[in-house]
Enzyme design. Structure first.
Site, short mmCIF file in Angstrom:
data_model
loop_
_atom_site.label_atom_id
_atom_site.label_comp_id
_atom_site.label_asym_id
_atom_site.label_seq_id
_atom_site.Cartn_x
_atom_site.Cartn_y
_atom_site.Cartn_z
N LYS A 1 17.95 -63.49 26.52
CA LYS A 1 16.60 -62.94 26.38
C LYS A 1 15.60 -64.03 26.04
O LYS A 1 14.46 -64.03 26.52
CB LYS A 1 16.61 -61.85 25.29
N GLY B 1 9.00 -49.25 20.89
CA GLY B 1 9.54 -48.05 20.24
C GLY B 1 8.90 -46.78 20.77
O GLY B 1 9.58 -45.76 20.98
N ASN C 1 11.68 -65.31 26.83
CA ASN C 1 10.68 -65.22 25.76
C ASN C 1 10.13 -66.57 25.30
O ASN C 1 8.94 -66.69 25.03
CB ASN C 1 11.26 -64.49 24.55
N SER D 1 3.54 -60.33 25.19
CA SER D 1 3.31 -59.64 23.91
C SER D 1 2.75 -60.62 22.87
O SER D 1 1.91 -60.24 22.05
CB SER D 1 4.61 -59.01 23.42
N GLY E 1 8.52 -47.89 13.98
CA GLY E 1 7.56 -48.73 14.72
C GLY E 1 7.38 -48.19 16.13
O GLY E 1 8.11 -48.59 17.04
N ASN F 1 12.70 -58.84 19.54
CA ASN F 1 12.90 -60.15 20.14
C ASN F 1 13.39 -61.16 19.12
O ASN F 1 13.18 -60.98 17.92
CB ASN F 1 11.59 -60.66 20.74
N GLU G 1 5.16 -63.67 16.33
CA GLU G 1 6.60 -63.57 15.99
C GLU G 1 7.29 -64.92 16.14
O GLU G 1 8.28 -65.06 16.87
CB GLU G 1 7.28 -62.53 16.88
#
Lengths: 311, 311
Positions: free
Chosen positions: A192, A15, A196, A262, A10, A105, A274
């Site tokens: 994290k 990445g 997020n 994102s 990815g 994430n 996500e």
């Protein structure tokens, strides 16, 4: 000097950025690509960054996992919405000594990867970075870049700092990336999420950048409340996120260049969000410990509604 | 036969609809108008309704309170965002025996009105109705219409059913409006919020009609959770809203014609939202009793953000 060999599964905003940095520093890097394969195999990668733009005219680009030689480190940098592909993608990529770095994430992914490759092969990476893919093989890095890495053990037992963590850190540091070593994957994952969950979630629901959210008094207060609820989630598994960490995240975000998260970018492009990794899994893990997180659950439900209307 | 004389302050979707019905039934009705004054004084009122369209070519339209003769009942049907006008509007409209019927959404308004005209002159009205103003003096009634009325006493003491409540009910029933008599204003106000808080709030935040919200499984579940939080607010003042009431509201809304809520219409037209009355006051009243309502507070904060961006 980069010592490990790498396969980047990815090659998008994350990445593509880290893989390019490793290759530029002399590392042997393989890129597994899907939609960008044709473009990247012909034109390579282009990275814009406040730390200096650069191009890699030639990269090892692959369309099929079967064509990639097994490497020391397999970096999973897919969107988590594509993780159903991992049982097919990962096994051909590893050899005896390989390990998988989950550079995604959310919570609970390492457990899924462990089922495929074995728990002893799994490490987690939390990227604190603002980076977008703005075209095929074209990454725009905006801000930050630090990676926190931690070993995975079943049930999130803490492992401490291992030799391969130090080796991995040395590789990334050769590539100019700051690395923090964490003894405890679970606390790092929850930390994290402190960023997020509120920013990804609210940016989609309220159609706003981080700057717009932080400029509004009520919103700043809501963001802080949600961060405290994330800390409550961590606490349900006996991990302490201090008030000072929350304050630091708020200050960071205020200073950050105005950023479309994102998840907001995915939403604007009509891509699936996500939601499971970032919202549903934390809710489930806290619920296992008997802890209810009402604001996070509400955000989850709002996102599920918007995602269903959007896709 | 309509016995009381009426002044309707704010002849929009609600005041225009009920005032017109009273006048059509033979009642003496005065309309205080602002932006629609010119149109209505020349052309009267037009009501579309599944119960039969009708026009009132001549109505008693006024632009200034000083020109309106005091009447028995003053109906406050302004948007609550205009309630700062009430201290000037109400005193000239009342006589010794007058009372004020607060025909608005939200909580805590009767207390403000009581400060202006005295608590003994205040009654609350909860309208369960789908009605929109679609042009000057042009009301479209879509569905339902029942009004619940209750007397106000300081600190929401319960009064029981009074003679003037029965007289008022008789007037509205002459006009074909079903009236429910409530012994307890506070429970009736919270019951109304069971609908208003989730549907008004989420329709704005998620840009959706009641039908779209109810068609989504996660959203239906969130709406029910929020309704239960409203019931928790009522409980903080020892008022019980049973589970069956919540279920009834969900069923009603599923059967309702697809409806853009009044708050969504205000939002789409760039008007200020009734956030204080419908969200902030209930939060404050529950907080006074030591009860925190996290989902309602989050909805409030999201609406405050959107309202600030919108106006």
């Amino acid at each position: 000097m980069v010592n490990f060999s790498y396969t980047i599964v990815g090659a998008g905003a994350i990445g593509g950025f880290y893989g390019s940095r490793l290759q530029r520093a002399g590392g042997k890097v393989h890129f597994l690509l899907h939609s960008d394969y044709q473009h990247v195999s012909q034109n390579g990668l282009l990275i814009e960054s406040p730390e200096g733009n650069f191009t890699l005219p030639e990269v090892n680009a692959y369309r099929n996992v079967g064509d990639i030689p097994p490497s020391d480190v397999v970096v999973v940098a897919l969107k988590t919405t594509n993780n159903h592909l991992l049982p097919k993608l990962l096994p051909p990529l590893i050899k005896d000594t390989s390990f998988v770095l989950v550079m995604q994430n959310g919570l609970g992914i390492e457990e899924e990867v462990a089922k495929i490759v074995g728990a002893q092969r799994v490490m987690g990476a939390m990227c604190f970075v603002c980076s977008n893919k703005i075209g095929p093989g074209h990454i725009r890095h905006l801000d930050y870049g630090t990676i926190t890495i931690a070993e995975y053990l079943p049930n999130y037992q803490s492992v401490g700092i291992t030799q391969r963590m130090r080796q991995l850190a040395a590789d990334f540091e050769s590539a100019g990336i700051e690395v923090l070593l964490s003894e405890d994957l679970l606390i790092s994952r929850w930390q994290k999420l402190v960023w997020n969950i509120p920013y990804n979630g609210l940016s989609v629901v309220l159609d706003a950048t981080t700057e717009q959210l932080m400029a509004d008094r009520e919103m700043r207060s809501l963001i802080e409340q949600i961060m405290q609820e994330v800390a409550l989630g961590a606490q349900s598994w006996n991990r302490l996120i201090p008030e000072s960490f929350i304050e630091k995240m708020l200050v960071y975000t205020t200073k950050m260049k105005p950023y479309r998260t994102s998840m907001k970018i995915d939403y604007d492009l009509g891509r699936p969000l996500e939601i499971e990794a970032i919202f549903s899994n934390p809710l489930k893990i806290a619920a296992k410990a008997g802890v209810n997180l009402p604001q996070i659950r509400m955000l989850y439900q709002q996102l599920k509604f918007l995602d269903a209307q959007n896709c």
